[in-house]
Design a protein around this motif. Structure first.
Motif, PDB file in Angstrom:
ATOM      1  N   LEU A  38      23.005 -10.748 -34.306  1.00 62.88           N
ATOM      2  CA  LEU A  38      22.380 -10.221 -35.518  1.00 62.88           C
ATOM      3  C   LEU A  38      21.100  -9.469 -35.203  1.00 62.88           C
ATOM      4  O   LEU A  38      20.745  -8.318 -35.759  1.00 62.88           O
ATOM      5  N   ARG A  39      20.303  -9.915 -34.410  1.00 64.38           N
ATOM      6  CA  ARG A  39      18.887  -9.325 -33.703  1.00 64.38           C
ATOM      7  C   ARG A  39      19.454  -7.914 -33.186  1.00 64.38           C
ATOM      8  O   ARG A  39      18.857  -6.821 -33.607  1.00 64.38           O
ATOM      9  N   THR A  40      20.438  -8.073 -32.374  1.00 63.98           N
ATOM     10  CA  THR A  40      21.069  -6.723 -31.572  1.00 63.98           C
ATOM     11  C   THR A  40      21.266  -5.659 -32.654  1.00 63.98           C
ATOM     12  O   THR A  40      21.134  -4.426 -32.366  1.00 63.98           O
ATOM     13  N   HIS A  41      21.967  -5.917 -33.674  1.00 68.38           N
ATOM     14  CA  HIS A  41      22.491  -5.101 -34.503  1.00 68.38           C
ATOM     15  C   HIS A  41      21.876  -4.997 -36.044  1.00 68.38           C
ATOM     16  O   HIS A  41      22.251  -4.549 -36.765  1.00 68.38           O
ATOM     17  N   LEU A  42      20.642  -5.587 -35.883  1.00 68.51           N
ATOM     18  CA  LEU A  42      19.930  -5.836 -37.484  1.00 68.51           C
ATOM     19  C   LEU A  42      19.738  -4.418 -38.163  1.00 68.51           C
ATOM     20  O   LEU A  42      19.984  -4.577 -39.555  1.00 68.51           O
ATOM     21  N   ASP A  43      19.516  -3.497 -37.629  1.00 68.36           N
ATOM     22  CA  ASP A  43      19.309  -2.214 -38.389  1.00 68.36           C
ATOM     23  C   ASP A  43      20.490  -1.583 -38.864  1.00 68.36           C
ATOM     24  O   ASP A  43      20.525  -1.132 -39.945  1.00 68.36           O
ATOM     25  N   GLN A  44      21.682  -1.868 -38.232  1.00 66.28           N
ATOM     26  CA  GLN A  44      23.044  -1.452 -38.774  1.00 66.28           C
ATOM     27  C   GLN A  44      23.347  -2.633 -39.776  1.00 66.28           C
ATOM     28  O   GLN A  44      24.397  -2.401 -40.510  1.00 66.28           O
ATOM     29  N   LYS A  45      22.776  -3.750 -39.923  1.00 67.25           N
ATOM     30  CA  LYS A  45      23.482  -4.719 -40.741  1.00 67.25           C
ATOM     31  C   LYS A  45      22.525  -4.882 -42.036  1.00 67.25           C
ATOM     32  O   LYS A  45      22.884  -5.712 -43.119  1.00 67.25           O
ATOM     33  N   LEU A  46      21.290  -3.906 -42.261  1.00 63.37           N
ATOM     34  CA  LEU A  46      20.583  -4.183 -43.240  1.00 63.37           C
ATOM     35  C   LEU A  46      21.236  -4.054 -44.598  1.00 63.37           C
ATOM     36  O   LEU A  46      21.249  -4.613 -45.815  1.00 63.37           O
TER      37      LEU A  46
END
Length: 239
Positions: free
Chosen positions: A159-167
């Protein structure tokens, strides 16, 4: 309790890391198996006639009462060390289930998912094997069975690695929120503070937020704007 293991795909399970957010704390939903004192992530088996994603979606919905949930498959766990037949036997015995020489007492490969949901909208419901299901602060989890702590760590790493994409997939916030609310969620996931001005500039630069009327809760000059994620971009379906 009626249960026929022949209805399910042998030696395969799923486990779900269900993230919620309350105040400034990231929380995780954890269940406790009846008569065992064993804590675990919500999980289950996949029926012979059921798609994997549907099994996970159904299981998470039953435990949260929510229908529209963002779920993502992030890893498969299959080490030889993750299986412990004594734990499964203890769980089955706690329910009066006797399954000697059954695949449920053998090695398991589990497919892991994480979910992002609004903590305030959930009324957690234990399953048939569980005494309880409750929210725990991420940094105050009880000891979890087998490799479930590793599953939680891997989910947070992903989740941290892809956080911007998951917002856009966040169900952690209400429909309308302040920039401070969004920053608190971001900080709780990343585990570190963000500079307010830089964070706001970054979020606005992503082009995913829609600004609304100010939230008047005191002096009008201090009232923050409300935001929502742009509906035409949002995707909260399982992927």
């Amino acid at each position: 309790m009626a249960f026929d293991s022949r209805d399910y795909i042998p030696n395969l399970s799923y486990d779900a890391v269900i993230f919620g957010f309350a105040g400034e704390k990231l929380k995780i939903l954890v269940l406790e198996y009846q008569n065992t004192g064993t804590f675990a992530l919500p999980g289950g088996f996949i029926r012979m006639d059921e798609p994997l994603d549907e099994a996970v979606k159904t299981g998470v919905s039953e435990r949260t009462g929510l229908e529209k949930i963002y779920l993502e498959q992030f890893h498969t766990f299959g080490s030889l060390e993750r299986s412990d037949p004594t734990i499964m036997k203890k769980i089955l015995d706690g329910q009066g289930l006797k399954l000697e020489n059954d695949w449920m007492l053998g090695r398991f490969i589990t497919v892991a998912y994480y979910a992002l949901i609004n903590y305030e909208t959930v009324n957690p419901k234990p399953d048939a094997l569980s005494d309880s299901i409750d929210w725990y602060n991420f940094d105050e989890l009880p000891p979890l069975m087998q490799d479930h702590s590793q599953i939680v760590a891997k989910a947070l790493e992903h989740l941290r690695t892809h956080l911007d994409q998951k917002l856009l997939s966040f169900n952690l916030l209400p429909d309308f929120f302040t920039m401070k609310d969004l920053q608190q969620v971001y900080e709780s996931i990343m585990g570190e503070k963000q500079n307010r001005a830089n964070f706001q500039r970054k979020m606005l630069g992503l082009g995913i937020l829609e600004r609304h009327e100010k939230l008047f809760s005191g002096g009008s000059h201090k009232a923050p704007f409300l935001y929502s994620f742009k509906k035409e971009l949002a995707n909260t379906e399982i992927s």
